[in-house]
Scaffold this active site. Structure first.
Site, mmCIF file in Angstrom:
data_model
loop_
_atom_site.group_PDB
_atom_site.id
_atom_site.type_symbol
_atom_site.label_atom_id
_atom_site.label_comp_id
_atom_site.label_asym_id
_atom_site.label_seq_id
_atom_site.Cartn_x
_atom_site.Cartn_y
_atom_site.Cartn_z
ATOM 1 N N ALA A 99 9.815 -6.782 -0.138
ATOM 2 C CA ALA A 99 8.834 -5.728 0.299
ATOM 3 C C ALA A 99 9.491 -4.665 1.099
ATOM 4 O O ALA A 99 9.900 -3.670 0.435
ATOM 5 C CB ALA A 99 7.771 -6.304 1.010
ATOM 6 N N CYS A 151 -4.050 -9.466 3.655
ATOM 7 C CA CYS A 151 -3.731 -8.299 4.162
ATOM 8 C C CYS A 151 -4.489 -8.306 5.517
ATOM 9 O O CYS A 151 -5.705 -8.630 5.574
ATOM 10 C CB CYS A 151 -4.180 -7.113 3.365
ATOM 11 S SG CYS A 151 -4.094 -5.538 4.424
ATOM 12 N N VAL A 154 0.861 -1.217 -0.064
ATOM 13 C CA VAL A 154 -0.120 0.202 -0.089
ATOM 14 C C VAL A 154 0.810 1.140 -0.083
ATOM 15 O O VAL A 154 1.915 1.452 0.651
ATOM 16 C CB VAL A 154 -0.866 0.135 1.207
ATOM 17 C CG1 VAL A 154 -1.928 1.167 1.238
ATOM 18 C CG2 VAL A 154 -1.968 -1.272 1.371
ATOM 19 N N LYS A 196 -2.505 -14.382 -3.100
ATOM 20 C CA LYS A 196 -1.503 -14.202 -2.078
ATOM 21 C C LYS A 196 -1.937 -14.715 -0.741
ATOM 22 O O LYS A 196 -3.168 -13.799 -0.570
ATOM 23 C CB LYS A 196 -1.010 -12.882 -2.218
ATOM 24 C CG LYS A 196 0.339 -12.617 -1.270
ATOM 25 C CD LYS A 196 0.954 -11.153 -1.411
ATOM 26 C CE LYS A 196 2.018 -10.998 -0.666
ATOM 27 N NZ LYS A 196 1.998 -10.725 0.755
ATOM 28 N N ASN A 204 7.236 -14.965 0.368
ATOM 29 C CA ASN A 204 7.298 -13.282 0.679
ATOM 30 C C ASN A 204 7.642 -13.482 2.318
ATOM 31 O O ASN A 204 7.021 -14.383 2.683
ATOM 32 C CB ASN A 204 5.896 -12.996 0.608
ATOM 33 C CG ASN A 204 5.846 -11.427 0.941
ATOM 34 O OD1 ASN A 204 4.982 -10.893 1.199
ATOM 35 N ND2 ASN A 204 7.246 -10.696 0.997
#
Length: 468
Positions: free
Chosen positions: A293, A161, A66, A206, A268
């Site tokens: 990230a 998320c 984001v 994801k 990730n």
């Protein structure tokens, strides 16, 4: 007289000499050893000085983030070597009803409704850009995917998320608590915009870790049966924060399940750079790649392998970012946010940039030429809100003035109509008076008689009174 050698000479005479074929390393030599050692062959020197080029085991990609994953960061990451870039989560319902606006000057495409919802640059990123979608229903997911399809190379469903803005509406990590709904969304996307449809988009998802390794593997098995092309596992559970170390216990099994299903698998969590990514990919036999990230947020040049120089200094990266951001007219609020993540917090430049309100302020601080359109240089988000409020108030004032003008016009017309009605009323009164005088013969006769009597000599006034 025989002269004996000095102590230093004696030591030199008795020091062992290492042949060129010896495995003795130059790295372990002292300065004295290096001084007396025989010169190594050129081929040996070349082998020692040139680092071995590491093998590339898989792709290294930019994770969806984001704010930090907006267009400027994606383009800079691609420039520094990222194989694929994921965009930030965009809610499906926000896309539905958007107008697609092309900007020939920048080559960008804006999806606009009441404001800018999403910006892409197909000419520079489409073939390597995955659009991540926040969704809670199959129908809205398909509708949004069809809108954005022409400008992206894949659709990814965010199912990891943990932020409230996503989970409160049943999106993100909330989907991990409603697996049937998640599966129905993926089935719908694969059937309507997937590789076997005219849209030909690979669908991916994801996720985060489930409470146990077994539950994680079971979920991945179910997801792979939906027909998706890619799957990313963030090695943290939904409640875990980025500062907590990633858990990689489920990676080997997850990679194996995806490999057997023909699904490209990405990992990730705590991947720091290109070389670190290759190590993780090799260690867990991942047939896909690794996402970066937080490291990419602070330095997008982390995609450069060490044997090619590795990540660049922050000043060079910030300069490249600014040039990229201005070329695509990136909103100042996002540009400032990203730059402040790249500049070390203790550096004096961080304080200077944090006070900037416009692109010109940023460029002045960095000693760059500002090419950002002056009419668009609205300053920080706070400044934009103030400007938006001023524009709203000006619009309300204009509407008030317009209403007042309409009211005044209405009153003027009303007055004219009233005046006209009064005139007509007066005319009618006069006409009525005349008509009434014509329709009363007795009064007229009396008046005529009275006038006649007064004209006759010796007229009889008494008779008139008597008649009256």
């Amino acid at each position: 007289m025989i002269r004996l050698p000095s102590v230093r000479q004696a030591l030199r005479l008795h020091r062992p000499r290492y042949p060129s074929s010896s495995c003795y390393s130059y790295a372990t030599m002292t300065s004295t050893d290096h001084a007396i050692a025989p010169p190594a062959p050129e081929s040996t020197l070349a082998d020692v000085s040139a680092p071995a080029v590491p093998t590339k085991y898989g792709k290294v990609v930019l994770a969806p983030m984001v704010r930090s994953g907006q267009l400027a960061t994606r383009l800079l990451s691609l420039k520094y070597g990222a194989d694929i870039v994921w965009g930030p989560e965009t809610i499906d319902k926000s896309l539905i009803g958007c107008e697609r606006v092309e900007n020939p000057k920048t080559g960008c495409v804006d999806y606009v409704r009441t404001g800018l919802i999403f910006r892409a640059c197909p000419s520079r990123e489409k073939s390597k850009f995955i659009f991540q979608m926040g969704t809670a229903a199959p129908d809205t997911a398909v509708a949004a995917a069809k809108i954005i399809a022409q400008d992206v190379s894949g659709i990814d469903v965010n199912s990891g998320c943990p932020k409230p803005f996503s989970t409160h509406a049943g999106m993100g990590a909330a989907l991990l608590k409603d697996i049937p709904r998640l599966l129905s969304i993926l089935h719908a996307l694969v059937a309507n915009v997937g590789l076997s449809t005219p849209y030909a988009l690979p669908i991916s998802v994801k996720i985060r870790l489930m409470p146990t390794v077994e539950e994680t593997h079971s979920l991945i098995t179910s997801l792979c049966k939906t027909g998706i092309s890619k799957l990313t596992l963030h090695c943290r559970t939904p409640p875990m924060r980025p500062r907590e170390r990633a858990i990689r216990d489920a990676l080997t099994g997850a990679a194996r399940i995806c490999k057997e299903a023909g699904v490209e698998f990405f990992v990730n969590g705590d991947v720091k750079n290109w070389d670190d990514a290759q190590q993780v990919i090799k260690e867990y036999d991942i047939q896909g790649g690794a996402m970066i990230a937080i490291a990419a947020e602070s330095n997008p040049s982390c995609f450069i392998p060490n044997h090619l120089g590795g990540p660049k200094p922050w000043r060079e990266v910030v300069t490249e970012y600014m040039l990229t951001a201005m070329s695509v007219e990136n909103p100042i609020s996002n540009t400032k946010f990203c730059i402040l993540n790249m500049v070390p917090g203790k550096n004096e430049m961080h304080k200077v940039l944090s006070r900037a309100k416009t692109y010109r302020d940023l460029c002045d601080a960095l000693d760059l030429e500002c090419t950002f359109p002056e009419e668009l240089d609205l300053g920080t988000l706070k400044t934009q809100r103030v400007k938006a409020q001023e524009e709203k108030e000006a619009q309300l004032q204009a509407e008030r003035e317009e209403r007042q003008e309409k009211l005044a016009e209405f009153k003027r017309k009303k007055a004219e109509e009233s005046e006209k009605q009064a005139e007509e009323s007066n005319k009618r009164i006069k006409v009525d008076a005349v008509e009434r005088s014509n329709t009363t013969p007795v009064s007229a006769a009396v008046a005529e008689l009275a006038a006649t009597d007064m004209l006759l000599p010796g007229g009889g006034g008494a008779a008139v009174e008597a008649v009256v």
